[in-house]
Design an enzyme around this catalytic site. Structure first.
Site, PDB file in Angstrom:
ATOM      1  N   GLN A 140       0.833  -1.204   0.000  1.00 61.51           N
ATOM      2  CA  GLN A 140       0.000   0.000   0.000  1.00 61.51           C
ATOM      3  C   GLN A 140       0.872   1.261   0.000  1.00 61.51           C
ATOM      4  O   GLN A 140       0.601   2.220  -0.724  1.00 61.51           O
ATOM      5  CB  GLN A 140      -0.888   0.068   1.249  1.00 61.51           C
ATOM      6  CG  GLN A 140      -1.865  -1.066   1.405  1.00 61.51           C
ATOM      7  CD  GLN A 140      -1.321  -2.155   2.297  1.00 61.51           C
ATOM      8  OE1 GLN A 140      -0.553  -3.005   1.843  1.00 61.51           O
ATOM      9  NE2 GLN A 140      -1.692  -2.148   3.557  1.00 61.51           N
ATOM     10  N   SER A 178      20.714  -8.015   5.406  1.00 62.11           N
ATOM     11  CA  SER A 178      21.894  -7.282   5.861  1.00 62.11           C
ATOM     12  C   SER A 178      23.077  -8.231   6.114  1.00 62.11           C
ATOM     13  O   SER A 178      22.888  -9.423   6.338  1.00 62.11           O
ATOM     14  CB  SER A 178      21.537  -6.539   7.147  1.00 62.11           C
ATOM     15  OG  SER A 178      22.550  -5.642   7.498  1.00 62.11           O
ATOM     16  N   GLN A 236      25.577  -7.899  13.840  1.00 64.85           N
ATOM     17  CA  GLN A 236      24.995  -8.109  12.521  1.00 64.85           C
ATOM     18  C   GLN A 236      23.957  -9.227  12.563  1.00 64.85           C
ATOM     19  O   GLN A 236      22.865  -9.105  12.008  1.00 64.85           O
ATOM     20  CB  GLN A 236      26.083  -8.450  11.495  1.00 64.85           C
ATOM     21  CG  GLN A 236      25.559  -8.546  10.076  1.00 64.85           C
ATOM     22  CD  GLN A 236      24.916  -7.239   9.644  1.00 64.85           C
ATOM     23  OE1 GLN A 236      25.482  -6.173   9.806  1.00 64.85           O
ATOM     24  NE2 GLN A 236      23.701  -7.305   9.136  1.00 64.85           N
ATOM     25  N   HIS A 254      20.168  -8.773  13.419  1.00 65.45           N
ATOM     26  CA  HIS A 254      19.246  -8.030  12.545  1.00 65.45           C
ATOM     27  C   HIS A 254      18.069  -8.876  12.081  1.00 65.45           C
ATOM     28  O   HIS A 254      16.956  -8.378  11.921  1.00 65.45           O
ATOM     29  CB  HIS A 254      19.974  -7.489  11.312  1.00 65.45           C
ATOM     30  CG  HIS A 254      20.483  -6.108  11.503  1.00 65.45           C
ATOM     31  ND1 HIS A 254      19.658  -5.042  11.711  1.00 65.45           N
ATOM     32  CD2 HIS A 254      21.742  -5.610  11.547  1.00 65.45           C
ATOM     33  CE1 HIS A 254      20.389  -3.939  11.854  1.00 65.45           C
ATOM     34  NE2 HIS A 254      21.655  -4.257  11.773  1.00 65.45           N
ATOM     35  N   GLU A 272      28.174  -5.444   2.456  1.00 61.83           N
ATOM     36  CA  GLU A 272      27.461  -4.211   2.795  1.00 61.83           C
ATOM     37  C   GLU A 272      28.282  -3.429   3.835  1.00 61.83           C
ATOM     38  O   GLU A 272      28.564  -2.261   3.661  1.00 61.83           O
ATOM     39  CB  GLU A 272      26.088  -4.587   3.363  1.00 61.83           C
ATOM     40  CG  GLU A 272      25.228  -3.398   3.734  1.00 61.83           C
ATOM     41  CD  GLU A 272      24.020  -3.811   4.568  1.00 61.83           C
ATOM     42  OE1 GLU A 272      23.954  -4.973   5.030  1.00 61.83           O
ATOM     43  OE2 GLU A 272      23.139  -2.957   4.772  1.00 61.83           O
ATOM     44  N   HIS A 273      28.656  -4.116   4.920  1.00 63.21           N
ATOM     45  CA  HIS A 273      29.511  -3.526   5.953  1.00 63.21           C
ATOM     46  C   HIS A 273      30.819  -4.307   5.997  1.00 63.21           C
ATOM     47  O   HIS A 273      30.807  -5.533   5.942  1.00 63.21           O
ATOM     48  CB  HIS A 273      28.872  -3.642   7.348  1.00 63.21           C
ATOM     49  CG  HIS A 273      27.487  -3.090   7.437  1.00 63.21           C
ATOM     50  ND1 HIS A 273      26.371  -3.877   7.304  1.00 63.21           N
ATOM     51  CD2 HIS A 273      27.053  -1.831   7.655  1.00 63.21           C
ATOM     52  CE1 HIS A 273      25.289  -3.112   7.440  1.00 63.21           C
ATOM     53  NE2 HIS A 273      25.666  -1.878   7.646  1.00 63.21           N
ATOM     54  N   ASP A 312      25.612   2.544  12.124  1.00 61.42           N
ATOM     55  CA  ASP A 312      24.178   2.250  12.068  1.00 61.42           C
ATOM     56  C   ASP A 312      23.356   3.388  12.661  1.00 61.42           C
ATOM     57  O   ASP A 312      22.200   3.578  12.305  1.00 61.42           O
ATOM     58  CB  ASP A 312      23.855   0.964  12.847  1.00 61.42           C
ATOM     59  CG  ASP A 312      24.274  -0.283  12.091  1.00 61.42           C
ATOM     60  OD1 ASP A 312      24.478  -0.180  10.867  1.00 61.42           O
ATOM     61  OD2 ASP A 312      24.403  -1.346  12.723  1.00 61.42           O
ATOM     62  N   GLU A 316      27.331  10.823 -38.888  1.00 57.88           N
ATOM     63  CA  GLU A 316      26.234  10.049 -38.295  1.00 57.88           C
ATOM     64  C   GLU A 316      24.951  10.251 -39.111  1.00 57.88           C
ATOM     65  O   GLU A 316      23.863   9.906 -38.654  1.00 57.88           O
ATOM     66  CB  GLU A 316      26.024  10.429 -36.818  1.00 57.88           C
ATOM     67  CG  GLU A 316      27.084   9.836 -35.902  1.00 57.88           C
ATOM     68  CD  GLU A 316      26.702   9.912 -34.409  1.00 57.88           C
ATOM     69  OE1 GLU A 316      25.681  10.513 -34.073  1.00 57.88           O
ATOM     70  OE2 GLU A 316      27.466   9.345 -33.593  1.00 57.88           O
ATOM     71  N   HIS A 356      21.279  18.185 -37.404  1.00 60.93           N
ATOM     72  CA  HIS A 356      22.240  18.463 -36.336  1.00 60.93           C
ATOM     73  C   HIS A 356      23.374  19.344 -36.862  1.00 60.93           C
ATOM     74  O   HIS A 356      23.824  20.277 -36.209  1.00 60.93           O
ATOM     75  CB  HIS A 356      22.841  17.162 -35.794  1.00 60.93           C
ATOM     76  CG  HIS A 356      21.967  16.460 -34.805  1.00 60.93           C
ATOM     77  ND1 HIS A 356      20.743  15.945 -35.133  1.00 60.93           N
ATOM     78  CD2 HIS A 356      22.141  16.199 -33.476  1.00 60.93           C
ATOM     79  CE1 HIS A 356      20.203  15.387 -34.057  1.00 60.93           C
ATOM     80  NE2 HIS A 356      21.029  15.524 -33.043  1.00 60.93           N
TER      81      HIS A 356
END
Lengths: 429, 429
Positions: free
Chosen positions: A186, A233, A255, A258, A322-323, A356, A410, A415
């Site tokens: 939604q 993560s 970590q 998470h 990621e980390h 974080d 071209e 142009h």
């Protein structure tokens, strides 16, 4: 936790692989809900919220009084912490502001980039077990610095119909303009298409579950930009015999807590440190509230002992975490060799949790190896760099021949003509 | 060409709308071809090339001799023009290089961004009626400056099995590493997954037809990043009574000649200039080689006369043109008010074709209103900004409490513990 000692390179692909979150099977279902939201607007949003979240909403938007009241419920201690974090995030992201620099590429030909905030942005903050007010800061603070004119946020409310006070408080402190009590598909549909209550935005940011991810993917094909692809993560830690096993274990676990699908990896050259770190992980784990969930995540976490520094760097860049936390003695030197990572934490006193929450860097980062192609969220994520150029009559004389020759080759007559007609006019004067 | 004089705002959405290129009906067909390429590699690439392009390929890669020979066929005049364009593009994109700037957000807490080139990038250059060597420069030159380690390119060859000499020459001059004779879905699949001959890349750039667009969308859901969504090319021109009608007409037409689906828009406050510009368009059109195609594009091009400056700027930003040429007297002032555009051309002697070829700015730009959320291709498109942070023991003392409070309020024990364990250890010393 699986330990690999000196694995052959042939095994690396298996070690660094992530479980792929395939949301394509959800696309048909998610698409039909999105279509319905596009067509029926608020009415559809309310129906799906009742169906999925068991909440009956009269107003989608959080009213001013409701927002004020929520903020009042937050302890002064937490409020101060949020403000400190906001200040640091603002300082670091403001330092990324682009100065306009004009470049004269040919005499009389001047080009520059002008950074302009995306006018309307939408932030998604998931609900769930904990109020993710830190993510509110990570998205809204840079949006504000970028000069985005309208910053809206969607987040599901609880069964009581209220948004968590800490989330409301962070949104106020970070400069969010409007909050809507919408979660999942939604929220993404409302921000992508706009409804009677929710303004359409040009770019959607924020994490979410597989339904949110699928919805973001679908709307990004046509209607709106998104921040980046999402996945579970993860952290990689590089440690050696000088590293404090308790520090390493605490990062490994932070970590892991998470979510059950999080992954922690330890890369090292010293086989001797594996056992003390394992012992520390067990000891600290037993004291955590989220023991069970964290334990599950440890099942697919890995400790890998490599032969030499070349292998160590290579597998780290191949994993593209990621980390990345580097706690070994030569952390600066190793840091220089990193080419694929989201955010890098250098030295013994730089835990991932600093980034974080409050050091100033962003925590919305590329997972699943996407660090090979994507940056984390930063000031750039909220701006466009519009190019400008101004050419004088002299400048066009200097560059005209080049343009004419290229255009002719071209087969683009008109142009070429746009230059020729100006050059011949300027010759006459 | 439709002329709108002082249209009411209720009509603006219709005026600024673009035909939506819906490629979703192609997704099933394109997905099945991509799957086949993923599974069967080179064999599938050769089969589809025979089927779609009627070309039997023995080697997919352009050999060194073949490449040298192609370059030799290019006239010294064109070669020099390509080199001049390369130099300007390099100058402007090199000016976008990010300096590493360390920011101390809290005493002892230092954060910075480090720009690193994406290691492997793939450039797609379409075939078709004209050799798009200018696009080779626009993609390969910034890739080279960004420090991308492997720059590969796919482009379909002609019926004779050869890639156009000008394309080979531009690729050599711009620093492309490898060229493969692949077009359409084959090219995108090959670069997204990798095959025996074609290396997998991390990001794919470049324009293409609806099949290329659909293929890029599909592979971007999981396997590889892409530059941006694509649509037909477009220009908006702002002119007034001081503008030269011939210049305006030449820009209008130079956009129109790109393809039958291109769109040119003229926004003005002066109804009097419409007729002279229309006359000039007719006159210049009659002299063009691509007269017929250009005429088709003019059918959905529009001239819009607005009431006042506020309306002029508002409709321009609402349209969010890929290219915006401002030729009115107050072009600098108007330029300042633009917030949605890909690339802006200021003043009478700054035709779009300058930016298309040689001024230094990039010509790969957001179309279809995507300029509201996307920048054009620039140096950033080829790098990641990896964040780094280093915290001293003192720094963690300064920031620790903030992190602990926030982590506790998000119910993340282990996150808190990663700080507490370090602080208590540092207290002991």
């Amino acid at each position: 936790m699986k330990v690999y000692e000196y694995p052959p390179r042939s095994q690396w692909a298996e070690i660094t692989a992530r479980p792929h979150l395939d949301t394509s099977s959800l696309h048909i279902k998610v698409s039909s809900i999105l279509d319905d939201i596009r067509k029926r607007g608020d009415a559809a949003l309310k129906e799906y919220t009742l169906q999925f979240d068991k909440t009956e909403l009269e107003n989608l938007q959080v009213g001013k009084k409701e927002w004020d009241k929520g903020c009042d419920l937050v302890s002064p201690e937490l409020k101060k912490a949020i403000e400190t974090a906001r200040d640091n995030i603002a300082k670091f992201h403001a330092s990324q502001t682009l100065e306009i620099l004009k470049t004269e590429t040919t005499p009389g030909v001047v080009c520059w980039q002008k950074p302009v905030g995306i006018e309307k942005v939408g932030l998604y903050i998931p609900g769930g077990t904990a109020p993710l007010f830190s993510t509110v800061l990570m998205l809204a603070v840079p949006a504000h610095i970028a000069g985005c004119r309208e910053i809206i946020m969607c987040t599901p409310c609880g069964k009581n119909g209220n948004v968590h006070p800490a989330v409301l408080c962070a949104a106020r402190i970070a400069g969010v303009d409007k909050i809507f009590k919408l979660g999942g598909i939604q929220a993404i549909g409302a921000m992508a298409y706009g409804t009677e209550s929710v303004p359409k935005v040009y770019k959607i940011f924020g994490p979410g579950n597989q339904y949110v991810t699928a919805a973001k993917q679908i709307v990004s094909l046509r209607d709106v930009a998104i921040d980046m692809p999402a996945g579970p993560s993860e952290v990689a830690i590089i440690a050696d015999k000088t590293s404090n096993p308790a520090f390493v274990a605490s990062d490994f676990l932070s970590q892991a807590e998470h979510g059950a699908d999080s992954q922690s990896m330890l890369f090292t050259l010293d086989a001797d440190i594996v056992s003390p770190i394992q012992t520390e992980i067990e000891r600290q784990l037993s004291q955590l509230h989220r023991k069970e969930l964290t334990g599950k995540s440890l099942e697919h976490s890995k400790i890998v002992v490599l032969k030499n520094r070349e292998e160590l760097i290579e597998i780290t860049n191949e994993y593209a975490p990621e980390h990345l936390i580097i706690q070994s003695k030569d952390y600066n030197e190793l840091g220089e060799m990193i080419v694929n990572a989201g955010s890098v934490f250098l030295g013994p006193y730089t835990p991932e949790s600093a980034g974080d929450y409050a050091s100033g860097t962003n925590h919305t980062l590329p997972t699943s190896g996407y660090a090979k192609a994507y940056s984390g969220v930063n000031l750039d994520s909220f701006i466009r760099k519009i190019t400008f150029q101004e050419i004088t009559r002299e400048g066009l004389k200097n560059l005209g021949k080049t343009i004419e020759i290229m255009a002719a080759n071209e087969s683009l007559d008109a142009h070429k003509n746009a230059v020729s007609i100006r050059l011949s006019s300027s010759n006459k004067k």
